[in-house]
Scaffold this motif. Structure first.
Motif, PDB file in Angstrom:
ATOM      1  N   ALA A  53      32.049 -59.284 -39.238  1.00  0.00           N
ATOM      2  CA  ALA A  53      30.922 -60.132 -38.865  1.00  0.00           C
ATOM      3  C   ALA A  53      30.644 -60.036 -37.371  1.00  0.00           C
ATOM      4  CB  ALA A  53      31.188 -61.573 -39.269  1.00  0.00           C
ATOM      5  N   PHE A  54      31.716 -59.955 -36.575  1.00  0.00           N
ATOM      6  CA  PHE A  54      31.524 -59.900 -35.128  1.00  0.00           C
ATOM      7  C   PHE A  54      30.844 -58.600 -34.714  1.00  0.00           C
ATOM      8  CE2 PHE A  54      32.649 -59.138 -30.719  1.00  0.00           C
ATOM      9  CZ  PHE A  54      32.349 -60.359 -30.144  1.00  0.00           C
ATOM     10  N   GLU A  55      31.155 -57.509 -35.380  1.00  0.00           N
ATOM     11  CA  GLU A  55      30.502 -56.246 -35.043  1.00  0.00           C
ATOM     12  C   GLU A  55      29.000 -56.328 -35.294  1.00  0.00           C
ATOM     13  OE1 GLU A  55      31.741 -53.623 -33.438  1.00  0.00           O
ATOM     14  OE2 GLU A  55      33.504 -54.912 -33.243  1.00  0.00           O
ATOM     15  N   VAL A  56      28.629 -56.943 -36.416  1.00  0.00           N
ATOM     16  CA  VAL A  56      27.211 -57.136 -36.696  1.00  0.00           C
ATOM     17  C   VAL A  56      26.593 -58.042 -35.635  1.00  0.00           C
ATOM     18  CG1 VAL A  56      25.541 -58.042 -38.355  1.00  0.00           C
ATOM     19  CG2 VAL A  56      27.539 -56.761 -39.165  1.00  0.00           C
ATOM     20  N   PHE A  57      27.300 -59.126 -35.305  1.00  0.00           N
ATOM     21  CA  PHE A  57      26.837 -60.065 -34.273  1.00  0.00           C
ATOM     22  C   PHE A  57      26.648 -59.352 -32.933  1.00  0.00           C
ATOM     23  CE2 PHE A  57      28.404 -62.697 -30.705  1.00  0.00           C
ATOM     24  CZ  PHE A  57      27.417 -63.660 -30.664  1.00  0.00           C
ATOM     25  N   ALA A  58      27.653 -58.563 -32.524  1.00  0.00           N
ATOM     26  CA  ALA A  58      27.579 -57.865 -31.241  1.00  0.00           C
ATOM     27  C   ALA A  58      26.398 -56.908 -31.203  1.00  0.00           C
ATOM     28  CB  ALA A  58      28.879 -57.115 -30.986  1.00  0.00           C
ATOM     29  N   ALA A  59      26.158 -56.227 -32.313  1.00  0.00           N
ATOM     30  CA  ALA A  59      25.019 -55.309 -32.367  1.00  0.00           C
ATOM     31  C   ALA A  59      23.701 -56.065 -32.238  1.00  0.00           C
ATOM     32  CB  ALA A  59      25.056 -54.510 -33.665  1.00  0.00           C
ATOM     33  N   ARG A  60      23.609 -57.197 -32.895  1.00  0.00           N
ATOM     34  CA  ARG A  60      22.370 -57.970 -32.825  1.00  0.00           C
ATOM     35  C   ARG A  60      22.134 -58.527 -31.427  1.00  0.00           C
ATOM     36  NH1 ARG A  60      20.948 -61.463 -38.124  1.00  0.00           N
ATOM     37  NH2 ARG A  60      19.015 -61.487 -36.894  1.00  0.00           N
ATOM     38  N   MET A  61      23.186 -58.821 -30.690  1.00  0.00           N
ATOM     39  CA  MET A  61      23.038 -59.365 -29.343  1.00  0.00           C
ATOM     40  C   MET A  61      22.503 -58.341 -28.352  1.00  0.00           C
ATOM     41  SD  MET A  61      23.534 -62.537 -29.347  1.00  0.00           S
ATOM     42  CE  MET A  61      23.629 -62.851 -27.585  1.00  0.00           C
ATOM     43  N   THR A  62      22.464 -57.068 -28.742  1.00  0.00           N
ATOM     44  CA  THR A  62      21.854 -56.081 -27.852  1.00  0.00           C
ATOM     45  C   THR A  62      20.334 -56.226 -27.807  1.00  0.00           C
ATOM     46  OG1 THR A  62      21.678 -54.401 -29.596  1.00  0.00           O
ATOM     47  CG2 THR A  62      23.722 -54.441 -28.296  1.00  0.00           C
ATOM     48  N   ASP A  63      19.779 -56.996 -28.733  1.00  0.00           N
ATOM     49  CA  ASP A  63      18.336 -57.237 -28.745  1.00  0.00           C
ATOM     50  C   ASP A  63      18.009 -58.370 -27.788  1.00  0.00           C
ATOM     51  OD1 ASP A  63      15.660 -57.179 -29.390  1.00  0.00           O
ATOM     52  OD2 ASP A  63      15.892 -58.375 -31.216  1.00  0.00           O
ATOM     53  N   ASN A  64      18.280 -58.137 -26.517  1.00  0.00           N
ATOM     54  CA  ASN A  64      18.027 -59.108 -25.464  1.00  0.00           C
ATOM     55  C   ASN A  64      17.501 -58.385 -24.238  1.00  0.00           C
ATOM     56  OD1 ASN A  64      18.627 -61.979 -25.944  1.00  0.00           O
ATOM     57  ND2 ASN A  64      20.636 -61.251 -26.586  1.00  0.00           N
ATOM     58  N   TYR A  65      16.869 -59.118 -23.357  1.00  0.00           N
ATOM     59  CA  TYR A  65      16.413 -58.556 -22.100  1.00  0.00           C
ATOM     60  C   TYR A  65      17.517 -58.702 -21.055  1.00  0.00           C
ATOM     61  CZ  TYR A  65      11.920 -58.840 -24.443  1.00  0.00           C
ATOM     62  OH  TYR A  65      10.909 -58.700 -25.348  1.00  0.00           O
ATOM     63  N   PRO A  66      17.569 -57.797 -20.074  1.00  0.00           N
ATOM     64  CA  PRO A  66      18.666 -57.813 -19.081  1.00  0.00           C
ATOM     65  C   PRO A  66      18.432 -58.863 -17.994  1.00  0.00           C
ATOM     66  CG  PRO A  66      17.200 -55.983 -18.623  1.00  0.00           C
ATOM     67  CD  PRO A  66      16.684 -56.617 -19.887  1.00  0.00           C
ATOM     68  N   PHE A  67      18.591 -60.119 -18.364  1.00  0.00           N
ATOM     69  CA  PHE A  67      18.315 -61.195 -17.419  1.00  0.00           C
ATOM     70  C   PHE A  67      19.181 -61.103 -16.160  1.00  0.00           C
ATOM     71  CE2 PHE A  67      17.492 -63.459 -21.610  1.00  0.00           C
ATOM     72  CZ  PHE A  67      16.123 -63.246 -21.567  1.00  0.00           C
ATOM     73  N   PHE A  68      20.355 -60.477 -16.277  1.00  0.00           N
ATOM     74  CA  PHE A  68      21.289 -60.405 -15.155  1.00  0.00           C
ATOM     75  C   PHE A  68      20.829 -59.414 -14.087  1.00  0.00           C
ATOM     76  CE2 PHE A  68      22.467 -56.863 -17.794  1.00  0.00           C
ATOM     77  CZ  PHE A  68      22.862 -55.879 -16.905  1.00  0.00           C
ATOM     78  N   HIS A  69      19.949 -58.474 -14.444  1.00  0.00           N
ATOM     79  CA  HIS A  69      19.631 -57.342 -13.577  1.00  0.00           C
ATOM     80  C   HIS A  69      18.354 -57.607 -12.779  1.00  0.00           C
ATOM     81  CE1 HIS A  69      18.955 -53.200 -12.295  1.00  0.00           C
ATOM     82  NE2 HIS A  69      20.184 -52.919 -12.709  1.00  0.00           N
ATOM     83  N   PRO A  70      18.299 -57.147 -11.523  1.00  0.00           N
ATOM     84  CA  PRO A  70      17.075 -57.376 -10.732  1.00  0.00           C
ATOM     85  C   PRO A  70      15.858 -56.625 -11.259  1.00  0.00           C
ATOM     86  CG  PRO A  70      18.678 -56.074  -9.498  1.00  0.00           C
ATOM     87  CD  PRO A  70      19.384 -56.601 -10.695  1.00  0.00           C
ATOM     88  N   ARG A  71      16.045 -55.659 -12.176  1.00  0.00           N
ATOM     89  CA  ARG A  71      14.872 -55.034 -12.784  1.00  0.00           C
ATOM     90  C   ARG A  71      14.190 -55.992 -13.753  1.00  0.00           C
ATOM     91  NH1 ARG A  71      14.920 -50.065 -14.873  1.00  0.00           N
ATOM     92  NH2 ARG A  71      16.906 -49.387 -13.996  1.00  0.00           N
ATOM     93  N   TYR A  72      14.888 -57.076 -14.143  1.00  0.00           N
ATOM     94  CA  TYR A  72      14.226 -58.144 -14.883  1.00  0.00           C
ATOM     95  C   TYR A  72      13.630 -59.097 -13.853  1.00  0.00           C
ATOM     96  CZ  TYR A  72      12.936 -61.885 -17.943  1.00  0.00           C
ATOM     97  OH  TYR A  72      12.190 -62.827 -18.599  1.00  0.00           O
ATOM     98  N   ALA A  73      12.325 -59.083 -13.743  1.00  0.00           N
ATOM     99  CA  ALA A  73      11.611 -59.927 -12.778  1.00  0.00           C
ATOM    100  C   ALA A  73      10.478 -60.624 -13.506  1.00  0.00           C
ATOM    101  CB  ALA A  73      11.086 -59.089 -11.620  1.00  0.00           C
ATOM    102  N   GLY A  74      10.831 -61.335 -14.574  1.00  0.00           N
ATOM    103  CA  GLY A  74       9.836 -61.998 -15.395  1.00  0.00           C
ATOM    104  C   GLY A  74       9.923 -63.506 -15.304  1.00  0.00           C
ATOM    105  N   GLN A  75      10.499 -64.117 -16.327  1.00  0.00           N
ATOM    106  CA  GLN A  75      10.570 -65.572 -16.402  1.00  0.00           C
ATOM    107  C   GLN A  75      11.701 -66.119 -15.519  1.00  0.00           C
ATOM    108  OE1 GLN A  75       8.198 -66.970 -17.890  1.00  0.00           O
ATOM    109  NE2 GLN A  75       7.485 -65.619 -19.512  1.00  0.00           N
ATOM    110  N   MET A  76      11.762 -67.453 -15.404  1.00  0.00           N
ATOM    111  CA  MET A  76      12.781 -68.090 -14.570  1.00  0.00           C
ATOM    112  C   MET A  76      14.087 -68.255 -15.343  1.00  0.00           C
ATOM    113  SD  MET A  76      10.983 -71.865 -14.225  1.00  0.00           S
ATOM    114  CE  MET A  76       9.660 -71.220 -13.213  1.00  0.00           C
ATOM    115  N   VAL A  77      14.677 -67.124 -15.713  1.00  0.00           N
ATOM    116  CA  VAL A  77      15.948 -67.123 -16.428  1.00  0.00           C
ATOM    117  C   VAL A  77      16.906 -66.154 -15.757  1.00  0.00           C
ATOM    118  CG1 VAL A  77      15.021 -67.832 -18.655  1.00  0.00           C
ATOM    119  CG2 VAL A  77      15.057 -65.414 -18.067  1.00  0.00           C
TER     120      VAL A  77
END
Length: 464
Positions: A53-77
């Motif tokens: 189940a965790f492997e499926v979960f981990a794979a699904r979590m890749t469907d996110n934007y890189p909020f941690f990276h400065p190339r993400y310059a969108g919303q206030m997150v």
């Protein structure tokens, strides 16, 4: 640390690979004090099934934007600071509930301490308040007290305020009054005076950092007028509140932030600039006596001897004590002063003004208006110069940026044609005609060192 190290800990000095196991050890050692017991078999899961189940979960979590990276310059997150993660996880394994002291003695004490720190950041001479699950709930509580304090009177707010104020007025059954803004998106002072002079307004909401433009309402100008007419003043500082740390530095116009010390209530979201996980908002009241508006009888809580249970001054009941723990641990390391958290805000501000300068000097992009805090608004140079072209170009910039092999993540802001024309008279736009522009919230201090790369990528995407 190398580029392949755990991303949330990058450059923070807190390695989650070390401290998260330590969190588990701390809780396990504490639990041993109470003696062994047998876990109920109903809670057991097969470890191989969990792994699958965790492997499926981990794979699904890749469907996110890189909020941690400065190339993400969108919303206030942005991701929480690793110190907040460690504090949250450690407390979460205890699972305290900060509704009452008996639900979480340690985290209740921590919450009172961090709330006092937030009050000091705003310069409130007296205060009562607590953390909330969001800025929306924090504003709801403030407007609820406003209704109770001035029954039968309305609540006024600017046309650029967060949409929740209008919605909360509806929830509370209070008449809302939408007021015009000036040419930079700030509450119009004379319109506010006229509304308050009419006698129908009991509370006026001022925003120090609107969600769209980052505009700062003139709290210092409206506050004395409100006092003249006996109107309460509530400040929504959910996004921009931490900029109060720069109010005496000369890096921003500090007058609106200094004036917060004299208002009736203020809201701030530590899960924005405060480096906390969702959800962590806060509401502060200048009058400790507002608890009377929350009075209730709870026959099964409050058995501890406490001068103040947080549930006695809140509309919410259960709240995660882990949120208080995370904020407490973070602010022990990064104090709420100019040399602590203030360094982060100053870097964000420099990033915003630095990018605005680059945009103004470019031929591919046009600045919508200068940033007051750290929100930059702009659009590709339109040909032909009309609202339809501006709208289509902003949409293309957003989508092409996300889809590129070297992606950049922006957001868009919908504006009215009249506002576009007021700022850029050469662009054909009609009142009521919608148009989208690009919007970037440079809420991560790392953006300052990434500006040239960010600007070059956006320029390339905007080029005809």
């Amino acid at each position: 640390m190398t580029a392949t190290d755990l991303r949330p800990a990058l450059g923070s000095g807190v390695d989650l690979r070390h401290w998260l196991p330590r969190a588990v050890e701390v809780v396990a050692a504490w639990g041993e004090r109470f003696g062994p017991f047998t876990a109920h078999p109903a809670n057991r899961v097969d470890e191989s099934a969990f792994a699958e189940a965790f492997e499926v979960f981990a794979a699904r979590m890749t469907d996110n934007y890189p909020f941690f990276h400065p190339r993400y310059a969108g919303q206030m997150v942005k991701p929480p600071h690793p110190a907040a993660v460690v504090g949250y996880v450690t407390a979460m394994l205890h699972n305290p509930n900060n509704h009452a002291a008996e639900g979480g003695p340690a985290t209740t004490a921590m919450e009172k301490e961090v709330v006092a720190d937030l009050a000091a950041m705003f310069g409130l001479p007296r205060h009562v308040g607590h953390l909330t699950t969001s800025g929306t709930i924090a504003n709801l509580e403030a407007l609820y007290v406003a209704r109770q304090a001035h029954p039968g009177k309305g609540i006024a707010y600017s046309g650029e305020c967060h949409y929740t104020h209008q919605r909360m007025c509806h929830v509370l059954g209070v008449e809302g009054h939408r007021l015009p803004v000036d040419d930079l998106g700030r509450l119009d002072v004379e319109a506010a005076r006229e509304a308050m002079a009419g006698g129908r307004i009991g509370t006026i909401v001022l925003t120090t950092g609107t969600t769209g433009l980052g505009a700062v309402d003139p709290v210092h100008e409206v506050l004395p007028i409100a006092r003249e007419y006996g109107v309460r003043v509530h400040v929504d500082a959910a996004y921009g509140g931490f900029y109060a740390l720069l109010k005496d530095s000369g890096e921003i116009d500090g007058r609106p932030f200094r004036a917060i010390a004299g208002v009736d209530s203020v809201v701030v979201d530590p899960h924005k600039h405060g480096l906390q996980p969702y959800g962590c908002g806060a509401v502060l009241f200048a009058d400790p006596g507002i608890g009377r508006h929350f009075a209730h009888d709870s026959p099964y809580t409050y058995f501890t001897d406490s001068d103040l249970h947080l549930g006695e001054i809140s509309l919410e009941c259960s709240r995660a004590g882990a949120a208080a723990a995370a904020l407490w641990l973070t602010t022990r390391l990064l104090p709420l002063d100019r040399g602590g958290f203030g360094e982060i805000l100053a870097a964000c501000r420099r990033a915003a003004t630095g990018w605005a300068d680059r945009i103004e000097a470019s031929t591919e992009l046009r600045l919508y208006q200068r940033p007051e805090l750290d929100i930059v608004t702009f659009f590709p140079e339109p040909t032909p110069a009309d609202a339809t072209t501006v709208d289509a170009a902003a949409d293309r910039l957003l989508r092409d940026g996300m889809a590129a092999d070297d992606p950049v993540y922006l957001s868009v802001l919908r504006i009215d044609g009249a506002d576009l024309r007021a700022r850029h008279p050469d662009i054909a736009a009609r009142p009521g005609e919608p148009a989208r522009i690009a919007r970037s919230v440079l809420i991560k201090p790392e953006a300052e060192d990434h500006l040239d790369r960010l600007h070059d990528r956006v320029r390339a995407l905007a080029a005809p």
